[in-house]
Design a protein around this motif. Structure first.
Motif, short mmCIF file in Angstrom:
data_model
loop_
_atom_site.label_atom_id
_atom_site.label_comp_id
_atom_site.label_asym_id
_atom_site.label_seq_id
_atom_site.Cartn_x
_atom_site.Cartn_y
_atom_site.Cartn_z
N ARG A 129 41.16 38.78 17.57
CA ARG A 129 41.68 37.43 17.78
C ARG A 129 41.40 36.51 16.60
O ARG A 129 42.11 35.52 16.39
CB ARG A 129 41.08 36.84 19.06
N THR A 130 40.37 36.82 15.83
CA THR A 130 40.10 36.02 14.63
C THR A 130 41.26 36.11 13.65
O THR A 130 41.69 35.11 13.06
CB THR A 130 38.80 36.48 13.94
N ALA A 131 41.79 37.33 13.50
CA ALA A 131 42.94 37.53 12.62
C ALA A 131 44.18 36.86 13.19
O ALA A 131 45.00 36.29 12.45
CB ALA A 131 43.19 39.02 12.42
N VAL A 132 44.32 36.93 14.50
CA VAL A 132 45.46 36.26 15.15
C VAL A 132 45.40 34.76 14.90
O VAL A 132 46.39 34.13 14.54
CB VAL A 132 45.47 36.55 16.67
N LEU A 133 44.23 34.18 15.09
CA LEU A 133 44.06 32.74 14.90
C LEU A 133 44.30 32.35 13.46
O LEU A 133 44.93 31.32 13.18
CB LEU A 133 42.65 32.32 15.34
N ARG A 134 43.79 33.15 12.53
CA ARG A 134 43.99 32.85 11.11
C ARG A 134 45.48 32.81 10.78
O ARG A 134 45.97 31.92 10.09
CB ARG A 134 43.26 33.89 10.26
N SER A 135 46.21 33.80 11.27
CA SER A 135 47.66 33.84 11.05
C SER A 135 48.36 32.66 11.71
O SER A 135 49.24 32.03 11.12
CB SER A 135 48.23 35.15 11.59
N LEU A 136 47.94 32.37 12.94
CA LEU A 136 48.56 31.29 13.70
C LEU A 136 48.37 29.95 13.01
O LEU A 136 49.32 29.17 12.84
CB LEU A 136 47.95 31.26 15.11
N GLU A 137 47.17 29.67 12.58
CA GLU A 137 46.88 28.39 11.93
C GLU A 137 47.60 28.27 10.59
O GLU A 137 48.05 27.18 10.22
CB GLU A 137 45.38 28.21 11.76
N ALA A 138 47.69 29.39 9.87
CA ALA A 138 48.41 29.36 8.59
C ALA A 138 49.88 29.03 8.81
O ALA A 138 50.48 28.26 8.04
CB ALA A 138 48.27 30.71 7.87
N GLY A 139 50.46 29.60 9.86
CA GLY A 139 51.86 29.31 10.16
C GLY A 139 52.08 27.88 10.59
O GLY A 139 53.07 27.24 10.19
#
Length: 303
Positions: free
Chosen positions: A252-262
């Motif tokens: 989920r850390t990777a998911v959040l990182r991607s989400l916030e970047a988008g």
């Protein structure tokens, strides 16, 4: 005067018969569109019944927007009404397209409350040629997507993805193009979108990074929308259950990182602008759902 030539009309009588001003008929006569058939002994112009019909034809063609030069060419037999009409339709189409662009620019200016400098820029962007618009998009795609270590098929798909205005764009397409052109020319936006792409692009032979498909998975957005409609807060226990259903054991850390970047890049806004320029129906704006999801992931991480 006209009694000298029975059956003929002076220009005054012709004006009375056709309902046109004498000065208009005199101008048309001087230009050769409605020449007199004879002259009286005193030198006054005289016209006949055929002249009345000729005046009606000239009036009709003028009301349709044809210039006197074209009218005279038709009347002299050097061209046909159909040929002139065809050329005039093409000219009107070009004028209509130009007026649509002007209307779109002015509408955008009125909505934004733009300054004179901003108005001039928007007008230039709206009136770029197809080749100039393509150059702007190509430069943007090369900076954002170029050099990514991705599968050749995916890279080709990205680089050939077209963002083009049609030849006869609707005002809302022109408005979207103005906004999109301003956006893709912004170095900050390019850098943010590049960062997001790097986080979400799988290298050749590797699996897609966690969260990479999030922006294109509308079922995720729909699930979050339904949860939000029920009034569930991102910090609520029910939100944590939703995350488990959506992501399972994914990092989920990777998911959040991607989400916030988008979200920071404005990827959702970019997606909708592209769809509007292309005249396509796009999915509803999912920004609020994605922001809710980011807050839920943060809350779950801190729990």
């Amino acid at each position: 005067m006209d009694d000298e030539r029975p059956g003929l009309l002076t220009i005054g009588r012709l004006a009375h018969r056709t309902g046109l001003p004498v000065r208009t008929l005199r101008f048309w006569s001087d230009e050769g569109a409605v020449p007199p058939v004879a002259r009286s002994a005193s030198g006054y112009r005289l016209y006949d019944a055929e002249s009345v019909a000729r005046v009606e034809l000239v009036r009709t063609l003028r009301e349709l927007g044809l210039g006197l030069d074209d009218v005279c060419r038709v009347l002299s037999g050097r061209t046909t009404v159909a040929e002139v009409a065809d050329a005039h339709v093409a000219a009107l189409d070009a004028q209509i397209r130009s007026l649509k662009v002007s209307r779109a620019v002015l509408s955008t200016v009125a909505t934004r409350g733009s300054t004179a400098e901003e108005t001039a820029l928007m007008n230039r962007l709206a009136r770029l040629s197809a080749a100039e618009r393509k150059q702007i998009i190509d430069e943007f795609k090369e900076e954002v997507f170029g050099g990514l270590d991705v599968e050749p098929r995916l890279r080709d798909r990205i680089l050939t993805f077209g963002i083009e205005l049609p030849d006869d764009p609707a005002p809302e397409q022109v408005d979207a193009w103005i906004e999109l052109a301003e956006l893709v020319r912004d170095p900050g936006f390019r850098a943010r979108l590049r960062t997001w792409m790097e986080l979400n692009t799988p290298a050749p032979g590797q699996i897609r990074p966690p969260g990479a498909s999030l922006w294109w998975a509308r079922q995720i957005v729909q699930t979050v929308a339904e949860v939000r409609e029920r009034g569930v807060a991102p910090e609520a226990p029910e939100a944590a259950e939703v995350l488990s259903e959506l992501f399972g054991d994914v990092d989920r850390t990777a998911v959040l990182r991607s989400l916030e970047a988008g979200i920071e890049a404005g990827a959702e806004h970019y997606r909708r602008l592209v769809a509007r320029v292309r005249g396509q129906d796009s999915a509803p704006d999912a920004t609020e759902e994605l922001e809710w999801l980011a807050r839920a992931l943060h809350a779950a991480d801190q729990a």
